[in-house]
Scaffold this active site. Structure first.
Site, short mmCIF file in Angstrom:
data_model
loop_
_atom_site.label_atom_id
_atom_site.label_comp_id
_atom_site.label_asym_id
_atom_site.label_seq_id
_atom_site.Cartn_x
_atom_site.Cartn_y
_atom_site.Cartn_z
N TYR A 75 34.65 52.96 -16.28
CA TYR A 75 34.85 51.82 -17.00
C TYR A 75 34.60 50.61 -16.26
CZ TYR A 75 36.46 48.21 -20.13
OH TYR A 75 36.42 47.06 -21.10
N ASP B 39 43.45 49.36 -30.89
CA ASP B 39 43.22 50.76 -30.94
C ASP B 39 44.69 51.43 -31.26
OD1 ASP B 39 40.86 49.69 -29.78
OD2 ASP B 39 39.99 51.42 -30.01
N GLU C 258 32.25 55.61 -33.86
CA GLU C 258 32.79 54.38 -33.47
C GLU C 258 32.61 53.33 -34.72
OE1 GLU C 258 31.72 52.66 -29.59
OE2 GLU C 258 33.14 50.77 -29.58
N ASP D 179 33.43 41.60 -30.02
CA ASP D 179 33.22 41.09 -28.70
C ASP D 179 32.02 40.07 -28.82
OD1 ASP D 179 34.90 43.08 -28.08
OD2 ASP D 179 33.84 43.95 -26.73
C1 DGY Z 1 34.51 46.94 -23.90
O1 DGY Z 1 34.57 47.25 -22.84
O2 DGY Z 1 33.51 47.01 -24.77
C2 DGY Z 1 35.68 46.43 -24.62
O3 DGY Z 1 35.41 46.01 -26.02
C3 DGY Z 1 36.38 45.25 -24.02
O4 DGY Z 1 37.56 45.48 -24.19
#
Ligand code: DGY
Length: 418
Positions: free
Chosen positions: A80, A35, A392, A162
């Site tokens: 997170y 990013d 996104e 992912d």
């Molecule tokens: C997420 O947390 O979704 C990321 O893609 C992992 O880095």
């Protein structure tokens, strides 16, 4: 100034946490590797010092062995999962223990080429070049220990894509047991239907547990890895980054370093040629554990264009593939095409359009001499953003924005397009 440019700049300013830019508030409250490389290029269009700060703050996370982590946890946040406690990497600032697509050398090469403040660029680049070289050496040593010319990823998060269907078979072999308690935060920030499934998270975290237990040592991780894939996108991005690093080495490196980089770049290009899949009309990844090609069509399969690694027949065949996909969508380029049985228009990497991938594919078609398709992709990207905002990603069928909002790399790409 066009209102969208103003908005894009405002997004980067709002997501700037003081020298680094978060991808978006809440969902991704730290600095992410690839990013930031795109975001630095976006910053450069209106604030050059901020572009260099972005690169330098990312490099604060670099490990002594050259590895550039996928997340740098500059400050604490409980928004997170998995946070620094789960990674347990003992770096300062805290970081994750895996990496992400190595766009950085290409971003730095562009910052130099487009610099208005040449003195600033010269000073920064001279200091940054050895860090980039160390990073590319790490890729070769840690992730291509048998020197095949193709590097491998050990976690789907390293690909940045992912939950791509390309990983389905290889990822299904990863056990779902974890020693860490999985407490997802992502699905409280965005629609769960736009995100990977819980079972995916069990496996993502199983891999983190496995590598943490291997002490984050590259050789032990390589041995222990239940997921090991030569991802076509990482290899294409690294091959391009090697070519761009070679340009930097001419100014800032030694003759021996230039020879070393040129040798790796040439070997990678040759090895990428083995990833061609004629039935798909695209390149594909290779599963190193099964020693089998992954015959799944995704947008990653176009990326060898970005590394000048496709021959004329392959370029033509990829052009035909793109045309077929275009007939199925409103917005190019879907990460997975609608014709795929596992296509899901809004689930992360199983359908949505990503501006950064589009930018690289368009660059690739342009480099291959196909300006028409390059322009189609860029125009689609620009109009998707203008109509749906700085999401996104985008649903390729409806054009609706998905995932997190006010997204830094989408803003950055818009700034590069205008
Ligand atoms: C997420 O947390 O979704 C990321 O893609 C992992 O880095």
């Amino acid at each position: 100034m066009n209102v969208h440019i103003e908005k894009a700049q405002a997004i980067l300013r709002a997501n700037d946490k003081g020298g680094y830019t978060v991808p978006t508030a809440r969902l991704y409250p730290f600095q992410w590797n690839w990013d930031s490389a795109f975001v630095a290029m976006g910053w450069q269009t209106f604030d050059e010092p901020a572009a260099w700060r972005e690169v330098e703050s990312l490099l604060e996370g670099q490990w002594d062995d050259g590895m550039l982590p996928h997340i740098v946890f500059h400050t604490a946040s409980d928004q997170y999962f998995p946070g620094p406690d789960v990674w347990g990497t003992h770096h300062a600032p805290p970081t994750s223990g895996i990496t992400q697509p190595p766009v950085l050398a290409s971003a730095v090469a562009r910052l130099i080429a487009k610099a208005h403040d040449k003195d600033l660029a010269e000073a920064k680049a001279a200091a940054i070049y050895p860090r980039l070289l160390a990073n590319h050496r790490w890729w070769s040593r840690a992730r291509d220990p048998h020197q095949t010319g193709l590097v491998a990823v050990l976690h789907p998060w390293e690909t940045g894509m992912d939950n791509s269907p390309a990983w389905d078979t290889a990822f299904a072999r990863v056990p779902t047991q974890t020693t860490t308690v999985v407490k997802r935060r992502d699905t409280s920030h965005v629609d769960a239907g736009h995100r990977p499934h819980d079972i995916d998270y069990q496996r993502f975290i199983h891999l983190v547990d496995c590598y943490r237990e291997a002490g984050w040592d590259p050789a032990r991780m390589w041995k222990a890895a239940p997921f090991k894939v030569a991802d076509v996108s990482i290899n294409a991005i690294l091959a391009r980054a090697e070519a761009d690093l070679l340009g930097l080495a001419v100014s800032y490196g030694t003759a021996a370093e230039q020879a070393e980089i040129a040798q790796r770049a040439a070997q990678m290009k040759q090895a990428i040629a083995t990833l061609w899949q004629p039935k798909l009309g695209l390149f594909g990844s290779h599963d190193l554990i099964a020693d089998a090609p992954i015959e799944v069509a995704t947008s990653a399969g176009f990326l060898p264009l970005y590394a000048d690694a496709a021959d004329a027949a392959q370029v033509a065949s990829m052009g035909a593939t793109l045309d077929r996909w275009r007939a199925q969508v409103r917005v190019l380029v879907p990460s997975t095409p609608p014709e795929s049985p596992v296509f899901e228009p809004l689930r992360y990497w199983r359908g949505p359009v990503w501006a950064v991938v589009n930018w690289m594919i368009a660059d690739g078609f342009a480099r291959a001499g196909d300006a028409v398709r390059a322009q189609q992709i860029l125009a689609a990207t620009r109009s998707a953003i203008e109509q749906a905002g700085f999401g996104e990603n985008f649903d390729p069928l409806s054009g609706v924005a998905g995932g997190g909002g006010t997204f830094s790399w989408t803003a950055a790409i818009y700034l590069l397009l205008t």
